[in-house]
Design a protein around this motif. Structure first.
Motif, PDB file in Angstrom:
ATOM      1  N   SER A 188      22.338  58.313  21.234  1.00 62.51           N
ATOM      2  CA  SER A 188      21.271  57.929  22.160  1.00 62.51           C
ATOM      3  C   SER A 188      20.435  56.778  21.609  1.00 62.51           C
ATOM      4  N   LEU A 189      20.332  56.703  20.270  1.00 67.67           N
ATOM      5  CA  LEU A 189      19.593  55.583  19.671  1.00 67.67           C
ATOM      6  C   LEU A 189      20.193  54.245  20.088  1.00 67.67           C
ATOM      7  N   LEU A 190      21.516  54.188  20.099  1.00 73.55           N
ATOM      8  CA  LEU A 190      22.180  52.968  20.540  1.00 73.55           C
ATOM      9  C   LEU A 190      21.879  52.708  22.017  1.00 73.55           C
ATOM     10  N   GLY A 191      21.780  53.796  22.802  1.00 73.87           N
ATOM     11  CA  GLY A 191      21.447  53.639  24.217  1.00 73.87           C
ATOM     12  C   GLY A 191      20.072  53.033  24.407  1.00 73.87           C
ATOM     13  N   TYR A 192      19.089  53.450  23.600  1.00 71.44           N
ATOM     14  CA  TYR A 192      17.745  52.865  23.702  1.00 71.44           C
ATOM     15  C   TYR A 192      17.770  51.382  23.344  1.00 71.44           C
ATOM     16  N   ALA A 193      18.478  51.054  22.265  1.00 70.97           N
ATOM     17  CA  ALA A 193      18.537  49.651  21.842  1.00 70.97           C
ATOM     18  C   ALA A 193      19.200  48.795  22.915  1.00 70.97           C
ATOM     19  N   VAL A 194      20.349  49.276  23.413  1.00 72.51           N
ATOM     20  CA  VAL A 194      21.061  48.516  24.445  1.00 72.51           C
ATOM     21  C   VAL A 194      20.244  48.476  25.735  1.00 72.51           C
ATOM     22  N   GLY A 195      19.557  49.589  26.053  1.00 68.21           N
ATOM     23  CA  GLY A 195      18.782  49.635  27.284  1.00 68.21           C
ATOM     24  C   GLY A 195      17.638  48.639  27.288  1.00 68.21           C
ATOM     25  N   VAL A 196      16.867  48.614  26.222  1.00 63.78           N
ATOM     26  CA  VAL A 196      15.719  47.698  26.157  1.00 63.78           C
ATOM     27  C   VAL A 196      16.186  46.244  26.124  1.00 63.78           C
ATOM     28  N   TYR A 197      17.129  45.956  25.238  1.00 67.04           N
ATOM     29  CA  TYR A 197      17.617  44.574  25.156  1.00 67.04           C
ATOM     30  C   TYR A 197      18.384  44.186  26.416  1.00 67.04           C
ATOM     31  N   GLY A 198      19.181  45.117  26.954  1.00 69.32           N
ATOM     32  CA  GLY A 198      19.938  44.807  28.171  1.00 69.32           C
ATOM     33  C   GLY A 198      19.056  44.592  29.368  1.00 69.32           C
ATOM     34  N   GLY A 199      17.966  45.389  29.483  1.00 66.75           N
ATOM     35  CA  GLY A 199      17.042  45.175  30.596  1.00 66.75           C
ATOM     36  C   GLY A 199      16.422  43.791  30.562  1.00 66.75           C
ATOM     37  N   ALA A 200      16.058  43.335  29.363  1.00 64.83           N
ATOM     38  CA  ALA A 200      15.497  41.984  29.237  1.00 64.83           C
ATOM     39  C   ALA A 200      16.530  40.925  29.603  1.00 64.83           C
ATOM     40  N   MET A 201      17.780  41.153  29.176  1.00 62.34           N
ATOM     41  CA  MET A 201      18.821  40.173  29.476  1.00 62.34           C
ATOM     42  C   MET A 201      19.188  40.170  30.970  1.00 62.34           C
ATOM     43  N   ILE A 202      19.055  41.319  31.638  1.00 58.04           N
ATOM     44  CA  ILE A 202      19.277  41.357  33.088  1.00 58.04           C
ATOM     45  C   ILE A 202      18.289  40.434  33.784  1.00 58.04           C
ATOM     46  N   CYS A 203      17.023  40.520  33.381  1.00 59.90           N
ATOM     47  CA  CYS A 203      16.004  39.638  33.974  1.00 59.90           C
ATOM     48  C   CYS A 203      16.285  38.171  33.655  1.00 59.90           C
ATOM     49  N   LEU A 204      16.706  37.912  32.413  1.00 57.12           N
ATOM     50  CA  LEU A 204      16.975  36.528  32.029  1.00 57.12           C
ATOM     51  C   LEU A 204      18.128  35.954  32.843  1.00 57.12           C
ATOM     52  N   ALA A 205      19.182  36.752  33.021  1.00 58.35           N
ATOM     53  CA  ALA A 205      20.373  36.243  33.703  1.00 58.35           C
ATOM     54  C   ALA A 205      20.157  36.093  35.199  1.00 58.35           C
ATOM     55  N   SER A 206      19.355  36.949  35.796  1.00 58.46           N
ATOM     56  CA  SER A 206      19.194  36.904  37.252  1.00 58.46           C
ATOM     57  C   SER A 206      17.977  36.091  37.673  1.00 58.46           C
ATOM     58  N   ILE A 207      16.820  36.416  37.132  1.00 55.93           N
ATOM     59  CA  ILE A 207      15.578  35.803  37.611  1.00 55.93           C
ATOM     60  C   ILE A 207      15.448  34.368  37.122  1.00 55.93           C
ATOM     61  N   ARG A 208      15.713  34.141  35.847  1.00 58.21           N
ATOM     62  CA  ARG A 208      15.564  32.766  35.335  1.00 58.21           C
ATOM     63  C   ARG A 208      16.602  31.836  35.962  1.00 58.21           C
ATOM     64  N   SER A 210      17.753  32.086  38.992  1.00 51.97           N
ATOM     65  CA  SER A 210      17.237  31.792  40.326  1.00 51.97           C
ATOM     66  C   SER A 210      16.140  30.738  40.269  1.00 51.97           C
ATOM     67  N   ALA A 211      15.243  30.876  39.286  1.00 52.54           N
ATOM     68  CA  ALA A 211      14.167  29.893  39.144  1.00 52.54           C
ATOM     69  C   ALA A 211      14.727  28.517  38.789  1.00 52.54           C
ATOM     70  N   TRP A 212      15.755  28.485  37.943  1.00 51.25           N
ATOM     71  CA  TRP A 212      16.380  27.194  37.590  1.00 51.25           C
ATOM     72  C   TRP A 212      16.980  26.531  38.827  1.00 51.25           C
ATOM     73  N   SER A 213      17.663  27.320  39.661  1.00 52.73           N
ATOM     74  CA  SER A 213      18.242  26.776  40.896  1.00 52.73           C
ATOM     75  C   SER A 213      17.149  26.232  41.808  1.00 52.73           C
ATOM     76  N   LEU A 214      16.032  26.956  41.903  1.00 52.92           N
ATOM     77  CA  LEU A 214      14.917  26.470  42.714  1.00 52.92           C
ATOM     78  C   LEU A 214      14.358  25.161  42.150  1.00 52.92           C
ATOM     79  N   GLY A 215      14.293  25.070  40.825  1.00 54.76           N
ATOM     80  CA  GLY A 215      13.805  23.828  40.222  1.00 54.76           C
ATOM     81  C   GLY A 215      14.689  22.644  40.570  1.00 54.76           C
ATOM     82  N   VAL A 216      16.008  22.843  40.548  1.00 57.98           N
ATOM     83  CA  VAL A 216      16.938  21.769  40.919  1.00 57.98           C
ATOM     84  C   VAL A 216      16.742  21.385  42.385  1.00 57.98           C
ATOM     85  N   MET A 217      16.575  22.391  43.248  1.00 63.02           N
ATOM     86  CA  MET A 217      16.388  22.109  44.672  1.00 63.02           C
ATOM     87  C   MET A 217      15.075  21.373  44.921  1.00 63.02           C
ATOM     88  N   TRP A 218      14.016  21.741  44.203  1.00 63.62           N
ATOM     89  CA  TRP A 218      12.747  21.024  44.365  1.00 63.62           C
ATOM     90  C   TRP A 218      12.861  19.581  43.879  1.00 63.62           C
TER      91      TRP A 218
END
Length: 368
Positions: A188-208, A210-218
Motif C-alpha cells: 500500500s505504501l507504493l500505492g500512496y506514492a504512485v497515487g500522489v505523484y500520479g494524481g499530479a501528473m494527471i493534472c499536468l498531462a491533461s490541464i496544462r 489544454s492550457a498550452w493549446s489555448l495559448g497557441v489558439m490565442w
C-alpha cells in the motif's frame, strides 16, 4: 384563470427555452471561437475535480455512515467538509490559474496558502482514518489520490515544469513516509506514492496541455487581429497616397498661379483676372477629383469583395470556395456596391458568429 395540465407544462417549457436562448446569447454566441474553447475547457476541468471528489472520496467515505458515533465518523465528516472546501476553492482558482498561464494576471499568494492548507488537512484526515483502521487501505489510497487533485489542478499551470515535477515527487515521498509512520508496511505504501505523484501528473498531462493549446489558439487569434489592423493601415496609406497624387499637383499649380496673379495685380495688368479665373477652375476640378477618390474609397466592388472574403476566410482556417466571380462583369455599376456590401457583411458574420469549417459563395446573374 390558472393554467392546468398540458397548458402549464407548455408554458413552463417555453420559459425554459427562453431562458436558454438568453443564456446562449449572452454567454456563448457573443464569444469568439477561441473564447468558446477556453470557456469549454475551463468547465470540463472544473467538473473533473468534482468527478474525482465523488468517485474517489465520497464513495469510500460513505461506508462510514453505518459506523456508530465516534472518532471514525467524526474524521469522515471532517474529511468530507475539507474536501468539499477544496473543490469550491478550486472552482474559483482555476480561471485565475488559466489567466496566469495565458499572461492575464496572477493568483493571489494567500489563495495558494489556503489551497495548500486544505490539501494538507485532507491528507491528515485520511491519515487519521488509516491509523484508526476505519477505512480499508485501498480506499485511503484513493482519498490520498484525490487530495492532491484540486491543488495540483491549478498549480500545474503556474509552476515551471521542472519545479512542479520536483514538488510532486517531494509530496509523494512525504505522504508515503507519513503513512509508513502510522504502521503501513505492505505494498500500500507504493500505492500512496504512485497515487500522489500520479494524481499530479494527471493534472499536468491533461490541464496544462489544454492550457498550452489555448495559448497557441490565442496567439493565432492575435495574429489574425494584427493582420486585420495591418490591412486597415495599408488601406489608409493607399487612400493618403491617392489623395496626395490628386491634390499635390493641383495645389502646386494653384500656389504658382495665385502668386503670379498677385504680381500681375500689383502692376495693374489685366491678366491677373484671367489667372484668378484659372485658379478657381483648378480648385473646382480638385474638389471634384477629391470627391471621386473618396467615393471610390468607400464603395465596395463585388469582385474585390469576393476575393477579399475568400482570402480572409482561408486565413481563418475556413475552406472557402468562390464560384461565378466572372459573372460580376455582367452586373450594372449600381449592383456592384450593393452586392459588395452583402459579401462583406456575410463574411464578417461567418467569422464572428459561426463555427464554420467551410463556406461556399456563388454568384449567378439571371434574366431580368
Amino acid at each position: 384563470m390558472v393554467p392546468l395540465g398540458a397548458e402549464a407544462l407548455s408554458g413552463e417549457s417555453d420559459n425554459v427555452l427562453e431562458r436558454y436562448r438568453r443564456w446562449r446569447k449572452g454567454v456563448w454566441d457573443e464569444r469568439s471561437h477561441v473564447e468558446r474553447m477556453e470557456f469549454q475547457s475551463l468547465i470540463i476541468v472544473r467538473l473533473m475535480v468534482w468527478f474525482f471528489f465523488l468517485a474517489w472520496l465520497v464513495m469510500p467515505v460513505a461506508q462510514l455512515v453505518s459506523e456508530p458515533p465516534g472518532l471514525p465518523l467524526l474524521l469522515g465528516v471532517l474529511l468530507l467538509i475539507c474536501a468539499t472546501a477544496q473543490c469550491v476553492l478550486s472552482w474559483r482558482l482555476l480561471p485565475l490559474a488559466f489567466g496566469e498561464y495565458l499572461g492575464r494576471g496572477t493568483v493571489p499568494a494567500r489563495s495558494w496558502l489556503l489551497a495548500g492548507a486544505l490539501m494538507a488537512g485532507t491528507l491528515a484526515l485520511d491519515l487519521g482514518l488509516e491509523a484508526t483502521g476505519a477505512l480499508d487501505k485501498e480506499f485511503t489510497v484513493f482519498v490520498a489520490l484525490f487530495a492532491v487533485i484540486p491543488y495540483t489542478a491549478e498549480r500545474c499551470l503556474t509552476m515551471p515544469l521542472r519545479t512542479f515535477q520536483q514538488w510532486s515527487l517531494a509530496a509523494a515521498v512525504v505522504v508515503t513516509g507519513a503513512f509508513a509512520l502510522v504502521g503501513v508496511r505492505d505494498m500500500s505504501l507504493l500505492g500512496y506514492a504512485v497515487g500522489v505523484y500520479g494524481g499530479a501528473m494527471i493534472c499536468l498531462a491533461s490541464i496544462r496541455c489544454s492550457a498550452w493549446s489555448l495559448g497557441v489558439m490565442w496567439q493565432a487569434e492575435r495574429g489574425r487581429e494584427a493582420q486585420a489592423r495591418l490591412a486597415v493601415a495599408e488601406e489608409r496609406l493607399r487612400f493618403g497616397r491617392d489623395l496626395h497624387d490628386v491634390m499635390g499637383r493641383n495645389l502646386a499649380v494653384i500656389a504658382l498661379k495665385s502668386e503670379l496673379a498677385v504680381q500681375l495685380a500689383r502692376r495693374g495688368r489685366p491678366e491677373a483676372e484671367e489667372q484668378m479665373i484659372e485658379v478657381q477652375r483648378i480648385a473646382r476640378e480638385s474638389q471634384r477629383e477629391v470627391q471621386e477618390v473618396v467615393r471610390g474609397y468607400r464603395e465596395a466592388s463585388i469582385g474585390s469583395e469576393l476575393a477579399g472574403a475568400q482570402a480572409v476566410l482561408t486565413a481563418a482556417g475556413i475552406d472557402c470556395r468562390v464560384t461565378g466571380a466572372e459573372a460580376a462583369d455582367e452586373l450594372p455599376t449600381g449592383a456592384h456596391a450593393a452586392l459588395g456590401w452583402v459579401v462583406r457583411e456575410a463574411a464578417t458574420n461567418v467569422l464572428r458568429h459561426g463555427d464554420a469549417t467551410w463556406c461556399a459563395i456563388t454568384l449567378r446573374v439571371g434574366a431580368g
